[in-house]
Design an enzyme around this catalytic site. Structure first.
Site, short mmCIF file in Angstrom:
data_model
loop_
_atom_site.label_atom_id
_atom_site.label_comp_id
_atom_site.label_asym_id
_atom_site.label_seq_id
_atom_site.Cartn_x
_atom_site.Cartn_y
_atom_site.Cartn_z
N LYS A 144 0.66 -1.08 0.01
CA LYS A 144 -0.13 0.17 0.08
C LYS A 144 0.86 1.37 0.22
O LYS A 144 0.54 2.27 -0.49
CB LYS A 144 -0.93 0.08 1.35
CG LYS A 144 -2.00 -1.09 1.24
CD LYS A 144 -2.67 -1.34 2.67
CE LYS A 144 -3.71 -0.36 2.57
NZ LYS A 144 -4.66 -0.83 3.79
N CYS A 192 -9.59 1.37 12.55
CA CYS A 192 -10.71 0.29 12.94
C CYS A 192 -12.13 0.89 13.01
O CYS A 192 -13.01 0.34 13.34
CB CYS A 192 -10.62 -0.42 13.98
SG CYS A 192 -9.24 -1.62 13.73
C1 LIG Z 1 -8.02 -9.58 11.42
C2 LIG Z 1 -8.80 -9.53 10.36
O1 LIG Z 1 -8.46 -8.40 9.48
C3 LIG Z 1 -9.08 -8.23 8.52
O2 LIG Z 1 -9.93 -9.09 8.08
C4 LIG Z 1 -8.75 -7.12 7.62
C5 LIG Z 1 -9.60 -6.24 7.47
C6 LIG Z 1 -8.45 -5.79 8.10
C7 LIG Z 1 -7.34 -4.71 7.82
C8 LIG Z 1 -6.66 -4.94 6.64
C9 LIG Z 1 -5.56 -3.94 6.32
C10 LIG Z 1 -5.56 -2.86 7.20
O3 LIG Z 1 -4.68 -1.95 7.09
C11 LIG Z 1 -6.32 -2.90 8.49
O4 LIG Z 1 -5.94 -2.01 9.23
C12 LIG Z 1 -6.45 -2.02 10.60
C13 LIG Z 1 -7.12 -3.95 8.60
#
Ligand SMILES: CCOC(=O)[C@H]1C[C@@H]1c1ccc(O)c(OC)c1
Length: 310
Positions: free
Chosen positions: A135, A156
């Site tokens: 990213k 989050c």
């Molecule tokens: C523990 C499970 O996490 C996820 O499913 C992915 C969607 C979560 C995620 C993905 C990429 C991120 O940068 C992020 O930052 C908090 C969070």
């Protein structure tokens, strides 16, 4: 150009976050275009339904693959703002969108697919850091291309992790608490606002509504109050999580590394700097949904589990 007249195109607009973005864009009165793969006999019924729902709300679909450069260029020439909500496995497909934006030449703002941690401020465990490194590469490519951008660091915010932690759709009494549980969400609406706000051009915007900063233990206690139930807190230590991040086969080592970053190290609640832009402060009149209100919604309409793809 006035905000409400800005035309917005969303890549990944039929995905989890993308569908919320498309609906928020339509609700805020923007002519909204969704670039999505054509429907085939293999398209899931829920995806077909979502196409119909967005079209009924006024979205215009442009069907194609991200490889169709000419098609994307001509579609971009009809819009002002581009938001990518492509899933993590497609992170580098965004380089094709960046190339098309450079050729089209008319795009006033591009938001790459972020919607997570602030990758320029944290260094989580290696598996998650490898995802964030991709990213970071997209951010640097946007900056190098001189494309006007906004990077959204939603951390989050939003219901995803509340749902992930409490899994209200399931009936069990066990809730996993990661680490001690002490480390402390309207993503789509804020994202459309920041995408068309001159103040946020070439800036990072952090999403951290003050009432929604809770620890896992506070969240579980609030949920117990709402439900009148008591839950068994199944504690998983930091050592166990770190061990899993080192031993699980990729890509299964990524979610546990995200859990470690979010719930154990609290890396989504980093220190804000004086000149940082925070979404709820940018739009003080926008009443975001508090976690307390979200849990009231969970009581009557518990969301199904959402699982990102890595
Ligand atoms: C523990 C499970 O996490 C996820 O499913 C992915 C969607 C979560 C995620 C993905 C990429 C991120 O940068 C992020 O930052 C908090 C969070």
């Amino acid at each position: 150009m006035e905000n409400e007249k800005m035309k917005i195109m969303i890549f990944g607009g039929t995905g989890y976050i993308g569908s919320f973005l498309a609906k928020a864009s339509l609700l805020l009165g923007h002519p909204t275009f969704v670039y999505a793969r054509p429907i085939t006999p293999r398209t899931t019924p829920s995806k077909v339904e979502l196409h119909k729902e967005l079209q009924s709300m006024g979205a215009t679909f442009v069907l194609g693959e991200v490889e169709e450069h000419e098609k994307i260029v001509s579609a971009l020439r009809e819009v002002d703002v581009v938001i990518s909500a492509l899933a993590y496995p497609q992170v580098f497909d965004q380089l094709k969108i960046i190339d098309a934006i450079k050729v089209a030449g008319n795009i006033k703002r591009f938001l790459p697919s972020e919607f997570g941690s602030e990758e320029d401020r944290i260094t989580p465990l290696p598996p998650f850091n490898a995802l964030l490194e991709k990213k970071r590469k997209i951010r640097r490519a946007v900056e190098a291309a001189g494309i006007p951008y906004t990077f959204v660091s939603t951390n989050c915010c939003g219901s995803y992790f509340v749902n992930y932690l409490l899994h209200p759709h399931e009936k069990g009494d066990d809730i996993v608490v990661y680490g001690s549980g002490e480390a402390k969400e309207d993503v789509a609406m804020y994202t459309i606002k920041v995408a068309t706000d001159p103040r946020t051009c070439n800036r990072i915007v952090i999403y951290r509504p003050p009432e929604n900063i809770l620890s896992q233990l506070e969240l579980i206690s609030l949920w117990e109050k709402k439900t009148g139930r008591s839950f068994n807190r199944i504690h998983v230590s930091e050592e166990e999580i770190v061990k899993l991040s080192e031993t699980l086969p990729p890509p299964n080592d990524i979610p546990v590394s995200i859990l470690h970053s979010v719930f154990i190290k609290g890396q989504t609640v980093f220190e804000l700097r004086e000149d940082d832009m925070e979404a709820s402060r940018l739009y003080p009149d926008y009443e975001y949904t508090t976690v307390d209100q979200l849990l009231d919604i969970f009581l009557v309409n518990p969301p199904k589990p959402a699982a990102a793809v890595f």
